[in-house]
Design a protein around this motif. Structure first.
Motif, mmCIF file in Angstrom:
data_model
loop_
_atom_site.group_PDB
_atom_site.id
_atom_site.type_symbol
_atom_site.label_atom_id
_atom_site.label_comp_id
_atom_site.label_asym_id
_atom_site.label_seq_id
_atom_site.Cartn_x
_atom_site.Cartn_y
_atom_site.Cartn_z
ATOM 1 N N GLU A 105 0.846 -1.193 0.000
ATOM 2 C CA GLU A 105 0.000 0.000 0.000
ATOM 3 C C GLU A 105 0.880 1.242 0.000
ATOM 4 O OE1 GLU A 105 -3.624 1.584 -0.507
ATOM 5 O OE2 GLU A 105 -3.215 -0.548 -0.370
ATOM 6 N N VAL A 106 0.431 2.263 -0.693
ATOM 7 C CA VAL A 106 1.186 3.509 -0.785
ATOM 8 C C VAL A 106 0.896 4.353 0.451
ATOM 9 C CG1 VAL A 106 1.504 5.629 -2.118
ATOM 10 C CG2 VAL A 106 1.071 3.477 -3.302
ATOM 11 N N ASP A 107 1.943 4.856 1.061
ATOM 12 C CA ASP A 107 1.804 5.729 2.222
ATOM 13 C C ASP A 107 1.025 6.980 1.806
ATOM 14 O OD1 ASP A 107 2.179 7.640 4.265
ATOM 15 O OD2 ASP A 107 4.163 6.839 4.753
ATOM 16 N N ARG A 108 -0.005 7.343 2.548
ATOM 17 C CA ARG A 108 -0.849 8.501 2.228
ATOM 18 C C ARG A 108 -0.052 9.806 2.127
ATOM 19 N NH1 ARG A 108 -6.194 8.669 2.322
ATOM 20 N NH2 ARG A 108 -6.280 10.692 3.315
ATOM 21 N N SER A 109 1.066 9.874 2.817
ATOM 22 C CA SER A 109 1.871 11.099 2.747
ATOM 23 C C SER A 109 2.645 11.192 1.425
ATOM 24 C CB SER A 109 2.842 11.167 3.925
ATOM 25 O OG SER A 109 3.811 10.146 3.829
ATOM 26 N N ALA A 110 2.648 10.131 0.644
ATOM 27 C CA ALA A 110 3.413 10.101 -0.602
ATOM 28 C C ALA A 110 2.657 10.659 -1.801
ATOM 29 C CB ALA A 110 3.849 8.663 -0.899
ATOM 30 N N TRP A 111 1.383 11.011 -1.632
ATOM 31 C CA TRP A 111 0.644 11.546 -2.773
ATOM 32 C C TRP A 111 -0.059 12.848 -2.440
ATOM 33 C CZ3 TRP A 111 -4.769 11.032 -2.070
ATOM 34 C CH2 TRP A 111 -5.174 10.080 -1.141
ATOM 35 N N ASP A 112 -0.369 13.578 -3.478
ATOM 36 C CA ASP A 112 -0.948 14.922 -3.383
ATOM 37 C C ASP A 112 -2.446 14.837 -3.040
ATOM 38 O OD1 ASP A 112 -1.790 17.527 -3.685
ATOM 39 O OD2 ASP A 112 -1.106 17.732 -5.756
ATOM 40 N N HIS A 113 -2.851 15.469 -1.960
ATOM 41 C CA HIS A 113 -4.242 15.448 -1.507
ATOM 42 C C HIS A 113 -4.986 16.745 -1.841
ATOM 43 C CE1 HIS A 113 -3.784 11.813 1.028
ATOM 44 N NE2 HIS A 113 -2.522 12.218 1.083
ATOM 45 N N ALA A 114 -4.395 17.607 -2.656
ATOM 46 C CA ALA A 114 -4.949 18.941 -2.916
ATOM 47 C C ALA A 114 -6.392 18.912 -3.419
ATOM 48 C CB ALA A 114 -4.064 19.692 -3.907
ATOM 49 N N GLU A 115 -6.743 17.963 -4.266
ATOM 50 C CA GLU A 115 -8.094 17.907 -4.848
ATOM 51 C C GLU A 115 -8.971 16.828 -4.208
ATOM 52 O OE1 GLU A 115 -9.186 20.077 -7.098
ATOM 53 O OE2 GLU A 115 -7.263 21.079 -7.343
#
Length: 84
Positions: free
Chosen positions: A1-11
């Motif tokens: 699973e990809v760590d949530r901090s590793a992707w952009d949550h802007a949208e």
């Protein structure tokens, strides 16, 4: 699973799946396997031909606020791969 901090949550708030269903329910309904990172193919055909609209109409909420996903047991499978 990809760590949530590793992707952009802007949208995320703007384009999220909302509160009408859980992300798990969304993934199950529309053929997305997050563990294997695979999707069923030909989902656009299911949507664009009106099949999804016809099949999900019976699950519209009485309050007019969209589809009641708690009542849907449908799981999209690629019809071309699964004999459709």
């Amino acid at each position: 699973e990809v760590d949530r901090s590793a992707w952009d949550h802007a949208e995320e708030e703007r384009y999220g799946v909302g509160k009408a269903r859980t992300t798990k329910k969304f993934y199950e309904t529309f053929g997305i396997d997050v563990k294997k990172k695979k999707t069923e193919h030909n989902l656009c055909e299911f949507v664009q031909t009106g099949i999804m609209h016809r099949d999900f109409m019976k699950y519209l909420r009485k309050d007019g606020m969209g589809v009641d996903y708690d009542k849907i047991t449908y799981r999209f499978k690629d019809p071309k791969k699964n004999g459709g």
